[in-house]
Scaffold this motif. Sequence first.
Motif, PDB file in Angstrom:
ATOM      1  N   ARG A  50      -5.856   9.884  -5.064  1.00  0.00           N
ATOM      2  CA  ARG A  50      -7.000  10.587  -5.647  1.00  0.00           C
ATOM      3  C   ARG A  50      -8.156  10.566  -4.654  1.00  0.00           C
ATOM      4  O   ARG A  50      -8.540   9.513  -4.151  1.00  0.00           O
ATOM      5  CB  ARG A  50      -7.403   9.921  -6.964  1.00  0.00           C
ATOM      6  N   PHE A  72      -0.265   8.907 -15.793  1.00  0.00           N
ATOM      7  CA  PHE A  72      -1.714   8.874 -16.011  1.00  0.00           C
ATOM      8  C   PHE A  72      -2.099   8.093 -17.263  1.00  0.00           C
ATOM      9  O   PHE A  72      -1.406   8.145 -18.281  1.00  0.00           O
ATOM     10  CB  PHE A  72      -2.247  10.304 -16.151  1.00  0.00           C
ATOM     11  N   VAL A  87      -3.637  14.986 -18.352  1.00  0.00           N
ATOM     12  CA  VAL A  87      -4.515  16.153 -18.439  1.00  0.00           C
ATOM     13  C   VAL A  87      -3.799  17.256 -19.227  1.00  0.00           C
ATOM     14  O   VAL A  87      -2.617  17.503 -19.017  1.00  0.00           O
ATOM     15  CB  VAL A  87      -4.840  16.663 -17.016  1.00  0.00           C
ATOM     16  N   ASP A 133      -9.512  17.863 -12.340  1.00  0.00           N
ATOM     17  CA  ASP A 133      -8.567  16.879 -12.865  1.00  0.00           C
ATOM     18  C   ASP A 133      -7.171  17.486 -12.999  1.00  0.00           C
ATOM     19  O   ASP A 133      -6.165  16.839 -12.721  1.00  0.00           O
ATOM     20  CB  ASP A 133      -9.017  16.367 -14.241  1.00  0.00           C
ATOM     21  N   ALA A 134      -7.139  18.750 -13.422  1.00  0.00           N
ATOM     22  CA  ALA A 134      -5.841  19.419 -13.570  1.00  0.00           C
ATOM     23  C   ALA A 134      -5.216  19.654 -12.195  1.00  0.00           C
ATOM     24  O   ALA A 134      -3.999  19.548 -12.030  1.00  0.00           O
ATOM     25  CB  ALA A 134      -6.010  20.736 -14.318  1.00  0.00           C
ATOM     26  N   PHE A 161      -5.626  17.732  -9.573  1.00  0.00           N
ATOM     27  CA  PHE A 161      -5.079  16.442  -9.134  1.00  0.00           C
ATOM     28  C   PHE A 161      -3.792  16.102  -9.894  1.00  0.00           C
ATOM     29  O   PHE A 161      -2.843  15.570  -9.317  1.00  0.00           O
ATOM     30  CB  PHE A 161      -6.103  15.317  -9.292  1.00  0.00           C
ATOM     31  N   TYR A 162      -3.790  16.429 -11.172  1.00  0.00           N
ATOM     32  CA  TYR A 162      -2.595  16.164 -11.980  1.00  0.00           C
ATOM     33  C   TYR A 162      -1.374  16.855 -11.368  1.00  0.00           C
ATOM     34  O   TYR A 162      -0.317  16.258 -11.175  1.00  0.00           O
ATOM     35  CB  TYR A 162      -2.840  16.654 -13.405  1.00  0.00           C
ATOM     36  N   LEU A 163      -1.550  18.145 -11.032  1.00  0.00           N
ATOM     37  CA  LEU A 163      -0.447  18.893 -10.417  1.00  0.00           C
ATOM     38  C   LEU A 163      -0.082  18.318  -9.044  1.00  0.00           C
ATOM     39  O   LEU A 163       1.092  18.182  -8.704  1.00  0.00           O
ATOM     40  CB  LEU A 163      -0.834  20.367 -10.286  1.00  0.00           C
ATOM     41  N   LEU A 165      -2.889  27.076 -12.040  1.00  0.00           N
ATOM     42  CA  LEU A 165      -3.993  27.010 -13.002  1.00  0.00           C
ATOM     43  C   LEU A 165      -4.576  28.392 -13.292  1.00  0.00           C
ATOM     44  O   LEU A 165      -5.029  28.668 -14.401  1.00  0.00           O
ATOM     45  CB  LEU A 165      -5.076  26.055 -12.506  1.00  0.00           C
TER      46      LEU A 165
END
Lengths: 255, 450
Positions: free
Chosen positions: A50, A84, A88, B394-395, B397-399, B413
């Motif tokens: 991150r 997570f 999300v 955030d989405a 980073f999630y992907l 997205l």
Amino acid sequence: MLEIHGLCASVEGTEILRGIDLEVKAGEVHAIMGPNGSGKSTLANVLAGREEYLVDAGTVQYNGIDLLELSADERACEGIFLAFQYPVSIPGISNAYFLRSALNAIRRYRDESEIDAVDFLELVRSRMDLVGMDEKLLHRAVNDGFSGGEKKRNEILQMAVLDPNLAILDETDSGLDIDALRIVAEGVNKLRKKERAIIVVTHYQRLLDYIVPDHVHVLSEGKIVRSGDKSLALELEKEGYSWIQADDARAGNNA
Amino acid sequence: MDPGGRRQGRKQRLGGDVVAETWSKQVQTGSLNFDDQGVDLKRRRGRALEQFEQHGFPGRKHEEWRYTPLSRLAAGPCAPLLERSQEIAFCPDLPVDMLAKVVIVNGEFRADLSDLSRLPSAIRVQSLAQLRHSDPDQLASLLDLYWTQDSHPFYDLSDALLDDGVHIEVVEEGAKIDAPIHILHVLDGQARSGSAHVTGLIQLAAGAQLQLIEEIRSAGEVLGNLRWGIGLDPRSILKRVRAFRPECSSIFHGTRVIQQQDSRFEDLFCSSGAELIRNELHVSHEGTGCHCDLMGAYAGCGKDHLDHHTTIDHKVEDCTSNEIYRGVLSGQARGVFSGMIHVHQDAQRTDAKQSNDTILLSEGAEADTRPRLEIYADDVKCTHGATIGELDEDAIFYLRSRGVSPDEARKILVRAFTSEVFHGLEDRQLSDFIADEIQQSINPDGTNHE
């Protein structure tokens, strides 16, 4: 598989990790425990790449490569998976589309051919059984309107499909009732294998009743202050975190 | 058109209006000869030409056109009409089973390329040129129904240069036509730039159901001026999908819909990239119990300009409308949404929803949104809203944490954001096709078309 030395990291100028040393071998399950704010989630997110978390010092070697040189997506393609704490939600694309995009991205990275829709469905169905997930969820938008339990189960499903070498489970037990916790933990246990390492980040000991760790580490103020086997977790459960912090403070005073 | 703007129209016309001059000269000297039979049609043409000559393309100070850059059009590269009877090299098929195919090349209905062989007797499809010759008076009265003779640059041009297009009628009451009719406009300006002007008319008998999929494909520098007049008799249902990818051309696409009691109009507008596109949509609810869905998804990059102007006139009681337009803009693309919901005094118990959401992928992109409500009835439910934002980090980073590259994550997205608009589309293959088109047209680094 994973060697962390002297890892320091900060977010928005606040120092959170203050020199972590940790070694994880294939086949092992490590639990990272600690009070709120001790840096557990930061460690998980730093390992996943991150970008808001800045690494200030230290090294992380993963299967002989410098992990810190890789972007988040490259790390995933190299076999690192972060489940997570707060998955999300993405309205507008189905869980199936999301997972297939991820799987194909990883396959392309590894110079493998993309998986077609039919083979993909077959694979996902077989993995859904592992986590006891309803196939309907596959066609719903990613985590959109999912219950807490469904979201966490979905994370474990993704792990089962993407088949990582190193899985980091960030507070996977948070927000789960005891039944959901058991189902998720059973899913994780089925995914234990000798080629795979798992790091379980948790505040509470109860998850470790189900996912029994080989090693337990206690994190406090950005450092690992205790390491031991599963009995350390039981000790924590009995005594709480205060004795560690008190101990720590004493050690600090003595130094 | 707002009266203030019209009054000042002459002053604000764009200078050097090559287009108007070219066309009026051609018509006057007879080099553009449409051979009109009907008196009304002739009068309509004459008047439209006069109006266009007088007003030309409106400039930026004109309220209804302030965001639409027409100066390039006025400079004249599109002044000649596109050449007819060209061989066309590209005619890609949509992945959908069609009942019939109507192909219009450079403004001309092409019977040789169209396929009407499987049409049932409940539906009649003919070229507008055919109707113009066989029944000019009927054509004139249909035109009067949808387009008043208020000055409007593109409708004036359509009238002044009225030649061909298509006339679709479902004549049998209650006829349900299951498979869609595919309408393909091909605008080919590769050899020489120019324009094409197409008028389409659709009439559904009571209780009839029809689906249309309209597509525009273009090459070279062209102006496509397309308009539709749609009449829906009681209880009829029209579902229309517009999948446009006109790339470097300029498109005006105007629709006027007149809905009678308990009829339903479902429109889905999707466009992925155009130098200039103006989508004008006017729906009028004339009978009680009508419903319309106006859905739009658009993606622009480079210097695309995507302009959407919709008006829903709720004239009578118990009608509903649902409008969602979503745009994604990168590069220096500009998106405009101007949506008017007009609830007339008698339109009690109207339920109208409207929203326009835009995602900007680059600093140079710009969105102008004007949702407007005018309500003169007291017992109504109306909501409207507009948002302009960025993709959820955030989405992304999630992907990425799942192995997806940043560029692909953004594309996914974008797909998620826009495809919510065509959620309701029953045909999965068609909705996937549209989602793919939009997703592919986005360049995450925001520079140019791929």
